[in-house]
Motif scaffolding. Structure first.
Motif, PDB file in Angstrom:
ATOM      1  N   LYS A  11       0.837  -1.190   0.000  1.00 48.41           N
ATOM      2  CA  LYS A  11       0.000   0.000   0.000  1.00 48.41           C
ATOM      3  C   LYS A  11       0.876   1.246   0.000  1.00 48.41           C
ATOM      4  N   SER A  12       0.477   2.221  -0.775  1.00 44.85           N
ATOM      5  CA  SER A  12       1.161   3.508  -0.692  1.00 44.85           C
ATOM      6  C   SER A  12       0.675   4.213   0.569  1.00 44.85           C
ATOM      7  N   HIS A  13       1.425   5.184   0.996  1.00 48.27           N
ATOM      8  CA  HIS A  13       1.017   5.934   2.178  1.00 48.27           C
ATOM      9  C   HIS A  13      -0.342   6.578   1.951  1.00 48.27           C
ATOM     10  N   HIS A  14      -0.580   7.087   0.748  1.00 49.52           N
ATOM     11  CA  HIS A  14      -1.857   7.718   0.413  1.00 49.52           C
ATOM     12  C   HIS A  14      -3.004   6.713   0.490  1.00 49.52           C
ATOM     13  N   GLU A  15      -2.824   5.517  -0.029  1.00 56.95           N
ATOM     14  CA  GLU A  15      -3.875   4.488   0.018  1.00 56.95           C
ATOM     15  C   GLU A  15      -4.196   4.088   1.458  1.00 56.95           C
ATOM     16  N   LEU A  16      -3.186   4.075   2.276  1.00 62.03           N
ATOM     17  CA  LEU A  16      -3.346   3.667   3.667  1.00 62.03           C
ATOM     18  C   LEU A  16      -4.254   4.630   4.438  1.00 62.03           C
ATOM     19  N   TYR A  17      -4.292   5.872   4.012  1.00 56.70           N
ATOM     20  CA  TYR A  17      -5.092   6.901   4.691  1.00 56.70           C
ATOM     21  C   TYR A  17      -6.553   6.485   4.818  1.00 56.70           C
ATOM     22  N   GLU A  18      -7.117   5.921   3.774  1.00 56.81           N
ATOM     23  CA  GLU A  18      -8.523   5.527   3.771  1.00 56.81           C
ATOM     24  C   GLU A  18      -8.768   4.200   4.482  1.00 56.81           C
ATOM     25  N   GLU A  19      -7.745   3.400   4.648  1.00 53.43           N
ATOM     26  CA  GLU A  19      -7.923   2.043   5.165  1.00 53.43           C
ATOM     27  C   GLU A  19      -7.568   1.865   6.633  1.00 53.43           C
ATOM     28  N   ASP A  20      -6.560   2.597   7.101  1.00 56.03           N
ATOM     29  CA  ASP A  20      -6.111   2.407   8.491  1.00 56.03           C
ATOM     30  C   ASP A  20      -5.445   3.698   8.948  1.00 56.03           C
ATOM     31  N   PHE A  21      -6.254   4.580   9.549  1.00 51.28           N
ATOM     32  CA  PHE A  21      -5.777   5.911   9.903  1.00 51.28           C
ATOM     33  C   PHE A  21      -4.624   5.865  10.900  1.00 51.28           C
ATOM     34  N   CYS A  22      -4.725   5.005  11.916  1.00 50.24           N
ATOM     35  CA  CYS A  22      -3.644   4.930  12.913  1.00 50.24           C
ATOM     36  C   CYS A  22      -2.338   4.475  12.282  1.00 50.24           C
ATOM     37  N   LEU A  23      -2.400   3.481  11.407  1.00 45.73           N
ATOM     38  CA  LEU A  23      -1.193   3.023  10.717  1.00 45.73           C
ATOM     39  C   LEU A  23      -0.675   4.119   9.781  1.00 45.73           C
ATOM     40  N   TRP A  24      -1.581   4.868   9.166  1.00 44.89           N
ATOM     41  CA  TRP A  24      -1.194   5.983   8.298  1.00 44.89           C
ATOM     42  C   TRP A  24      -0.383   7.007   9.094  1.00 44.89           C
ATOM     43  N   ILE A  25      -0.836   7.321  10.333  1.00 50.25           N
ATOM     44  CA  ILE A  25      -0.107   8.267  11.184  1.00 50.25           C
ATOM     45  C   ILE A  25       1.279   7.715  11.530  1.00 50.25           C
ATOM     46  N   GLU A  26       1.328   6.437  11.927  1.00 48.02           N
ATOM     47  CA  GLU A  26       2.619   5.816  12.274  1.00 48.02           C
ATOM     48  C   GLU A  26       3.584   5.891  11.097  1.00 48.02           C
ATOM     49  N   GLN A  27       3.079   5.593   9.912  1.00 52.11           N
ATOM     50  CA  GLN A  27       3.934   5.622   8.730  1.00 52.11           C
ATOM     51  C   GLN A  27       4.339   7.054   8.369  1.00 52.11           C
ATOM     52  N   ALA A  28       3.455   7.994   8.582  1.00 52.02           N
ATOM     53  CA  ALA A  28       3.797   9.399   8.329  1.00 52.02           C
ATOM     54  C   ALA A  28       4.971   9.803   9.210  1.00 52.02           C
ATOM     55  N   LEU A  29       4.945   9.401  10.469  1.00 52.71           N
ATOM     56  CA  LEU A  29       6.050   9.714  11.378  1.00 52.71           C
ATOM     57  C   LEU A  29       7.346   9.075  10.911  1.00 52.71           C
ATOM     58  N   VAL A  30       7.277   7.824  10.488  1.00 53.61           N
ATOM     59  CA  VAL A  30       8.470   7.127   9.993  1.00 53.61           C
ATOM     60  C   VAL A  30       9.027   7.859   8.780  1.00 53.61           C
ATOM     61  N   LEU A  31       8.152   8.170   7.836  1.00 55.84           N
ATOM     62  CA  LEU A  31       8.592   8.843   6.607  1.00 55.84           C
ATOM     63  C   LEU A  31       9.174  10.225   6.907  1.00 55.84           C
ATOM     64  N   LEU A  32       8.552  10.969   7.809  1.00 53.60           N
ATOM     65  CA  LEU A  32       9.064  12.288   8.171  1.00 53.60           C
ATOM     66  C   LEU A  32      10.421  12.187   8.859  1.00 53.60           C
ATOM     67  N   ARG A  33      10.561  11.229   9.770  1.00 49.56           N
ATOM     68  CA  ARG A  33      11.841  11.052  10.462  1.00 49.56           C
ATOM     69  C   ARG A  33      12.955  10.651   9.499  1.00 49.56           C
ATOM     70  N   GLN A  34      12.586   9.921   8.469  1.00 46.86           N
ATOM     71  CA  GLN A  34      13.560   9.512   7.451  1.00 46.86           C
ATOM     72  C   GLN A  34      13.831  10.637   6.442  1.00 46.86           C
ATOM     73  N   GLY A  35      13.021  11.671   6.498  1.00 46.34           N
ATOM     74  CA  GLY A  35      13.152  12.748   5.515  1.00 46.34           C
ATOM     75  C   GLY A  35      12.642  12.324   4.153  1.00 46.34           C
ATOM     76  N   ASN A  36      11.803  11.327   4.110  1.00 49.06           N
ATOM     77  CA  ASN A  36      11.283  10.780   2.862  1.00 49.06           C
ATOM     78  C   ASN A  36       9.975  11.473   2.502  1.00 49.06           C
ATOM     79  N   LEU A  37      10.093  12.629   1.909  1.00 50.26           N
ATOM     80  CA  LEU A  37       8.904  13.388   1.523  1.00 50.26           C
ATOM     81  C   LEU A  37       8.286  12.866   0.235  1.00 50.26           C
ATOM     82  N   ARG A  38       9.068  12.150  -0.544  1.00 48.08           N
ATOM     83  CA  ARG A  38       8.587  11.625  -1.826  1.00 48.08           C
ATOM     84  C   ARG A  38       7.432  10.643  -1.622  1.00 48.08           C
ATOM     85  N   ASP A  39       7.516   9.792  -0.623  1.00 53.72           N
ATOM     86  CA  ASP A  39       6.493   8.772  -0.388  1.00 53.72           C
ATOM     87  C   ASP A  39       5.428   9.216   0.607  1.00 53.72           C
TER      88      ASP A  39
END
Length: 155
Positions: A11-39
């Motif tokens: 699942k892309s991060h965007h797809e995850l938003y509609e399916e599992d909001f809590c997991l979407w938040i967790e992944q957003a934090l991971v991506l932000l901490r990694q500096g991965n703005l592309r995904d």
């Protein structure tokens, strides 16, 4: 960044938003901490941040409305005063005090919306007390400082 779910689908991060909001938040934090703005699902992230500010403002207005309504009841129905009303006033004043402590800029919103929130509180007080709306002043008989003063009660 592809994210594997319980079904091992990617699942892309965007797809995850509609399916599992809590997991979407967790992944957003991971991506932000990694500096991965592309995904990062930046569009929904910006919307959620904006909604957080709106939610704080709505909560502040709700607490203010409850306080104003109870102050009106206290002032205009002295024979019905109760510890329950005092408790409600104390609780909602504490909520506002904490909101101002955590976000001092909310004080500006509080002052801007004070008159409009009073009108809503006046309508609710009329419904709850059974008193005609014209019983209550057109403008708030309480100042913003009185509303937030934990010791203030109208006599």
């Amino acid at each position: 960044m592809a994210i594997a779910s319980d079904k091992t689908q990617i699942k892309s991060h965007h797809e995850l938003y509609e399916e599992d909001f809590c997991l979407w938040i967790e992944q957003a934090l991971v991506l932000l901490r990694q500096g991965n703005l592309r995904d990062l699902d930046l569009e929904n992230l910006l919307e959620e941040i904006e909604d957080m500010g709106s939610s704080q403002k709505q909560a502040l207005e709700s607490n203010l409305k409850v306080i104003l309504m109870h102050l009106l009841k206290y002032k205009y129905q002295p024979e019905k005063r109760s510890n329950s009303w005092l408790y409600t006033l104390a609780e909602h004043r504490q909520r506002i005090r904490k909101a101002f402590k955590n976000s001092p800029s909310l004080k500006r919103h509080f002052l801007q919306e004070f008159a409009d929130v009073y009108l809503d509180a006046k309508k609710l007080a009329a419904i709850e007390t059974g008193l005609p709306s014209h019983t209550f002043p057109v403008e708030s008989p309480f100042t913003p400082d009185q509303v937030t003063d934990e010791e203030y009660l109208p006599e």
